[in-house]
Design a protein around this motif. Structure first.
Motif, PDB file in Angstrom:
ATOM      1  N   ALA A   1     -12.564  -1.210   0.299  1.00 20.05           N
ATOM      2  CA  ALA A   1     -12.157   0.040  -0.339  1.00 20.05           C
ATOM      3  C   ALA A   1     -10.825   0.483   0.258  1.00 20.05           C
ATOM      4  N   ILE A   2      -9.954   0.966  -0.607  1.00 17.51           N
ATOM      5  CA  ILE A   2      -8.664   1.501  -0.157  1.00 17.51           C
ATOM      6  C   ILE A   2      -8.618   2.958  -0.617  1.00 17.51           C
ATOM      7  N   ILE A   3      -8.560   3.859   0.345  1.00 18.64           N
ATOM      8  CA  ILE A   3      -8.735   5.284   0.084  1.00 18.64           C
ATOM      9  C   ILE A   3      -7.393   6.017   0.157  1.00 18.64           C
ATOM     10  N   LYS A   4      -7.142   6.887  -0.812  1.00 20.55           N
ATOM     11  CA  LYS A   4      -5.920   7.680  -0.746  1.00 20.55           C
ATOM     12  C   LYS A   4      -5.957   8.568   0.492  1.00 20.55           C
ATOM     13  N   ALA A   5      -4.897   8.502   1.276  1.00 15.63           N
ATOM     14  CA  ALA A   5      -4.798   9.325   2.476  1.00 15.63           C
ATOM     15  C   ALA A   5      -3.803  10.469   2.280  1.00 15.63           C
ATOM     16  N   THR A   6      -2.599  10.132   1.819  1.00 11.11           N
ATOM     17  CA  THR A   6      -1.519  11.105   1.794  1.00 11.11           C
ATOM     18  C   THR A   6      -0.669  10.943   0.550  1.00 11.11           C
ATOM     19  N   GLU A   7       0.116  11.979   0.274  1.00 11.75           N
ATOM     20  CA  GLU A   7       1.085  11.960  -0.821  1.00 11.75           C
ATOM     21  C   GLU A   7       2.277  12.805  -0.404  1.00 11.75           C
TER      22      GLU A   7
ATOM     23  N   GLY B   1       3.338  16.468   2.400  1.00 12.44           N
ATOM     24  CA  GLY B   1       2.499  17.600   2.731  1.00 12.44           C
ATOM     25  C   GLY B   1       1.042  17.470   2.333  1.00 12.44           C
ATOM     26  N   TYR B   2       0.731  16.565   1.402  1.00 13.41           N
ATOM     27  CA  TYR B   2      -0.634  16.488   0.891  1.00 13.41           C
ATOM     28  C   TYR B   2      -1.456  15.448   1.645  1.00 13.41           C
ATOM     29  N   THR B   3      -2.677  15.841   2.012  1.00 19.88           N
ATOM     30  CA  THR B   3      -3.664  14.923   2.576  1.00 19.88           C
ATOM     31  C   THR B   3      -4.932  15.007   1.729  1.00 19.88           C
ATOM     32  N   HIS B   4      -5.442  13.868   1.315  1.00 23.71           N
ATOM     33  CA  HIS B   4      -6.659  13.843   0.500  1.00 23.71           C
ATOM     34  C   HIS B   4      -7.815  14.428   1.304  1.00 23.71           C
ATOM     35  N   PRO B   5      -8.473  15.480   0.798  1.00 19.99           N
ATOM     36  CA  PRO B   5      -9.486  16.172   1.603  1.00 19.99           C
ATOM     37  C   PRO B   5     -10.695  15.324   1.976  1.00 19.99           C
TER      38      PRO B   5
ATOM     39  N   LYS C   1       1.235  11.300  11.168  1.00 21.42           N
ATOM     40  CA  LYS C   1       0.459  12.440  11.664  1.00 21.42           C
ATOM     41  C   LYS C   1      -0.980  12.369  11.181  1.00 21.42           C
ATOM     42  N   THR C   2      -1.173  11.885   9.959  1.00 23.88           N
ATOM     43  CA  THR C   2      -2.516  11.813   9.371  1.00 23.88           C
ATOM     44  C   THR C   2      -3.316  10.628   9.898  1.00 23.88           C
ATOM     45  N   LEU C   3      -2.716   9.454   9.893  1.00 22.83           N
ATOM     46  CA  LEU C   3      -3.450   8.237  10.238  1.00 22.83           C
ATOM     47  C   LEU C   3      -3.415   7.894  11.720  1.00 22.83           C
ATOM     48  N   GLY C   4      -2.319   8.239  12.387  1.00 18.26           N
ATOM     49  CA  GLY C   4      -2.168   7.799  13.762  1.00 18.26           C
ATOM     50  C   GLY C   4      -2.198   6.285  13.839  1.00 18.26           C
ATOM     51  N   ASP C   5      -3.010   5.763  14.724  1.00 20.52           N
ATOM     52  CA  ASP C   5      -3.111   4.307  14.887  1.00 20.52           C
ATOM     53  C   ASP C   5      -4.280   3.702  14.127  1.00 20.52           C
TER      54      ASP C   5
ATOM     55  N   GLY D   1      -9.252   0.566   4.029  1.00 14.43           N
ATOM     56  CA  GLY D   1      -7.858   0.835   4.342  1.00 14.43           C
ATOM     57  C   GLY D   1      -7.433   2.127   3.674  1.00 14.43           C
ATOM     58  N   ALA D   2      -6.139   2.435   3.759  1.00 14.68           N
ATOM     59  CA  ALA D   2      -5.607   3.691   3.246  1.00 14.68           C
ATOM     60  C   ALA D   2      -4.390   3.423   2.375  1.00 14.68           C
ATOM     61  N   TYR D   3      -4.092   4.388   1.477  1.00 10.88           N
ATOM     62  CA  TYR D   3      -2.827   4.290   0.767  1.00 10.88           C
ATOM     63  C   TYR D   3      -2.112   5.630   0.739  1.00 10.88           C
ATOM     64  N   HIS D   4      -0.793   5.535   0.679  1.00 13.47           N
ATOM     65  CA  HIS D   4       0.090   6.699   0.607  1.00 13.47           C
ATOM     66  C   HIS D   4       0.807   6.686  -0.723  1.00 13.47           C
ATOM     67  N   PHE D   5       0.759   7.805  -1.448  1.00  9.72           N
ATOM     68  CA  PHE D   5       1.425   7.924  -2.742  1.00  9.72           C
ATOM     69  C   PHE D   5       2.865   8.399  -2.518  1.00  9.72           C
TER      70      PHE D   5
END
Length: 233
Positions: free
Chosen positions: A38-44, A47-51, A89-93, A68-72
């Motif tokens: 699964a690849i989950i939306k993290a940020t856009e 300023g936006y972070t998926h809640p 800032k959102t994901l860090g390491d 994993g994560a994705y950034h828009f």
């Protein structure tokens, strides 16, 4: 991990990606139904972070789903350095087994309206390269970084990014009118087939689309979700 840095999944292993359109996901049910990643939306933007990102991420890991994560990317905002800072800032390491993917497609503003291409057409390539450079400078050791887009968008908006085809693995969106196993994804012009890592073959809206058990709206009704295949050359 494989030589690409991704998990050693089989060819055509099934995966999903999720954003605000999937309010609830029971990853244990999805895993039991055959979902392996699964690849989950993290940020856009910057300023936006998926809640639901952090809950989905931890729930997927707990269920044994590679995540994993994705950034828009928002090329219309013209601030790729701030976008990279927001990602970090959102994901860090913690990028996950499936890593981080930069989603490069038509931007949509805060009101859900597609931004006219003329607002970013002349600057998108330069800003994308700055974003990648900044994200690379913050990439955790051993973490995977990939790119997401569709062949039409790349061919029309990013015709000069051929060197990025070689440097990164790609997640390509291309939906057949009627899926069969014989269908092969259409790739961007000049794209080396060996660089395809994930194929998004179903946007959940075709007549042949299938729901995924465990993916529901807030009152438990099945809802649409993109389906993807892990792709091994």
């Amino acid at each position: 991990p494989t030589e690409s840095g991704l998990p050693p999944l089989k060819h055509r292993a099934l995966g999903i990606d999720a954003a605000r359109y999937q309010p609830r996901i029971d990853f244990a049910k999805a895993k039991a139904a055959g979902v392996e990643f699964a690849i989950i939306k993290a940020t856009e933007g910057y300023g936006y972070t998926h809640p639901n990102f952090f809950k989905f991420f931890s729930d997927a890991e707990a269920a044994g789903v590679h995540v994993g994560a994705y950034h828009f990317f928002r090329p219309d905002l013209r601030n790729p350095k701030a976008e990279a800072a927001h990602i970090h800032k959102t994901l860090g390491d913690k990028w996950g087994a499936m890593g981080l993917w930069l989603d490069i497609e038509r931007p949509v503003d805060g009101f859900g309206v597609t931004v006219p291409p003329e607002k970013y057409a002349q600057t998108i390539e330069g800003d994308l390269r700055v974003l990648i450079e900044q994200v690379e400078s913050l990439r955790p050791h051993g973490a995977f970084l990939g790119m997401y887009s569709g062949p039409n968008f790349i061919d029309t908006m990013l015709p000069r990014i051929g060197n990025l085809f070689i440097k990164y693995k790609w997640w390509i969106a291309n939906y057949p009118f009627n899926y069969t196993d014989a269908y092969q994804p259409r790739l961007p012009k000049g794209f080396p087939p060996g660089q395809l890592a994930v194929w998004q073959f179903d946007n959940g809206e075709a007549t042949w689309s299938q729901k995924i058990p465990g993916v529901t709206d807030l009152i438990g009704r099945p809802c649409k979700v993109d389906r993807n295949f892990f792709w091994r050359p």
